[in-house]
Design an enzyme around this catalytic site. Structure first.
Site, PDB file in Angstrom:
ATOM      1  N   ASP A 163       3.663  -0.001  -7.483  1.00 52.98           N
ATOM      2  CA  ASP A 163       2.311  -0.328  -7.962  1.00 52.98           C
ATOM      3  C   ASP A 163       1.253   0.435  -7.175  1.00 52.98           C
ATOM      4  OD1 ASP A 163       0.446  -1.839  -9.543  1.00 52.98           O
ATOM      5  OD2 ASP A 163       0.075  -3.127  -7.813  1.00 52.98           O
ATOM      6  N   HIS A 221      -1.641   0.323  -9.787  1.00 56.58           N
ATOM      7  CA  HIS A 221      -2.264  -0.635  -8.848  1.00 56.58           C
ATOM      8  C   HIS A 221      -2.865  -1.835  -9.605  1.00 56.58           C
ATOM      9  CE1 HIS A 221      -4.152  -0.930  -4.590  1.00 56.58           C
ATOM     10  NE2 HIS A 221      -3.961  -2.132  -5.095  1.00 56.58           N
ATOM     11  N   GLU A 242      -3.728   7.554  -4.398  1.00 57.80           N
ATOM     12  CA  GLU A 242      -4.128   7.033  -5.723  1.00 57.80           C
ATOM     13  C   GLU A 242      -5.449   7.634  -6.159  1.00 57.80           C
ATOM     14  OE1 GLU A 242      -4.155   2.762  -5.405  1.00 57.80           O
ATOM     15  OE2 GLU A 242      -2.096   2.745  -4.686  1.00 57.80           O
ATOM     16  N   ARG A 272       0.867  -1.178   0.000  1.00 57.65           N
ATOM     17  CA  ARG A 272       0.000   0.000   0.000  1.00 57.65           C
ATOM     18  C   ARG A 272       0.906   1.231   0.000  1.00 57.65           C
ATOM     19  NH1 ARG A 272      -3.582  -2.709  -1.459  1.00 57.65           N
ATOM     20  NH2 ARG A 272      -5.567  -3.178  -0.437  1.00 57.65           N
TER      21      ARG A 272
END
Ligand code: NAP
Length: 267
Positions: free
Chosen positions: A204, A227, A209, A180
């Site tokens: 990622d 992600h 986000e 995360r």
């Protein structure tokens, strides 16, 4: 991410179950759900292989600079400038895993095929595993060429990877985050990359986000992904099937299959 804060739960008086289609449930206020007797489920295990594949892919991309190689050809630099600068190996290097749960074990299994040595940090040592345990992320980073993050998000891991850990990873070290965004101090990461305190990163997940810091987008030694850890048709189908199975079981009067740990009968 699935965001179900306490005030949303409070506004839904008939709510019985929150079925998260994903393994991470840091966006759900589980304590508020439990106080109301609301069940929370997630989808562990069915995505382990996919996320592990993504982690290995990002490690290779960061070390061997595969996205940059693609750009080198497309932008005509091969013809104009000649061969691309040399990259660095992944095979035989030292992998440090931050987290040693379901997905980490699948990453470790794959990394062994690359001849990598494997060490990890977690809340507790796992003596049954043939990997070296470090109680501290900075000590692990100091002994790693690749530091791969695969813990849950939330308060327990917030900024676990800070400037000190990044310094320990060192100027050739590569950070890979498939956990995360909250697990990394993103500002410290930008500074570490700008100042050459670490060698590169493949990310990622991000703090806010889908917003990604412009500084990261500008850096040539950073690989970015939106992600996509579990994002294949096959794995998303398996996750959806399990999420649905939990709903069907609950509303059919049966125990759910994959409650989050806090909602297990023994919790
Ligand atoms: P898991 O089996 O619960 O494993 C979590 C691991 O993290 C455990 O080894 C745990 O330690 C460790 N951990 C927890 N808190 C820690 C802390 N404060 N310091 C160090 N280690 C800590 O979970 P999983 O199924 O492998 O999934 C891990 C996470 O990956 C998910 O929660 C999610 O955030 C992320 N994820 C991301 C994607 C993506 O698309 N990028 C996809 C799937 C999952 P102990 O073993 O000692 O308890």
């Amino acid at each position: 991410d699935s965001q179900v804060p306490g005030d949303l739960i409070a506004r839904l008086p008939a709510l019985e179950l929150i079925s998260v289609m994903g393994v991470g449930y840091d966006g759900v206020d589980v304590a508020a759900a439990r106080r109301r007797g609301v069940m929370v489920t997630h989808t562990p295990d069915v995505l382990n292989d996919e996320v592990a594949d993504t982690a290995i892919g990002l490690m290779l991309c960061a070390a061997r600079q595969l996205p940059q190689a693609d750009r080198w050809v497309r932008e005509g630099r091969w013809e104009a400038d000649g061969p691309m600068p040399l990259t660095r190996s992944m095979s035989g290097k030292r992998l440090g895993l931050v987290g040693m749960g379901r997905i980490a074990k699948a990453i470790a299994h794959r990394a062994q095929a690359f001849g990598m040595s494997i060490a990890y940090t977690a809340r507790s040592a796992k003596p049954e595993l043939p990997f070296r345990y470090f109680p501290d992320a900075a000590a692990l980073a100091a002994e790693s060429d690749f530091l791969v993050l695969i813990t849950p998000g939330g308060e327990g891991t917030r900024k676990l990877v800070d400037a000190r850990v990044l310094r320990s990873l060192g100027p050739k070290g590569i950070l890979v985050n498939v956990a995360r965004g909250s697990v990394v101090d993103e500002q410290a990461l930008v500074e570490a990359l700008e100042q050459g305190h670490i060698g590169g990163a493949a990310l990622d997940v991000f703090e806010s986000e889908p917003r990604v810091p412009e500084a990261l987008k500008r850096m040539p030694h950073v690989v970015l992904a939106p992600h996509i850890g579990s994002a294949t048709a096959e794995t998303r189908q398996a996750m959806a099937d399990l999420a649905l199975e939990n709903l069907v079981r609950h509303f059919g009067g049966h125990p759910v299959r994959t409650p989050v740990p806090e909602c297990r009968p023994s919790a």
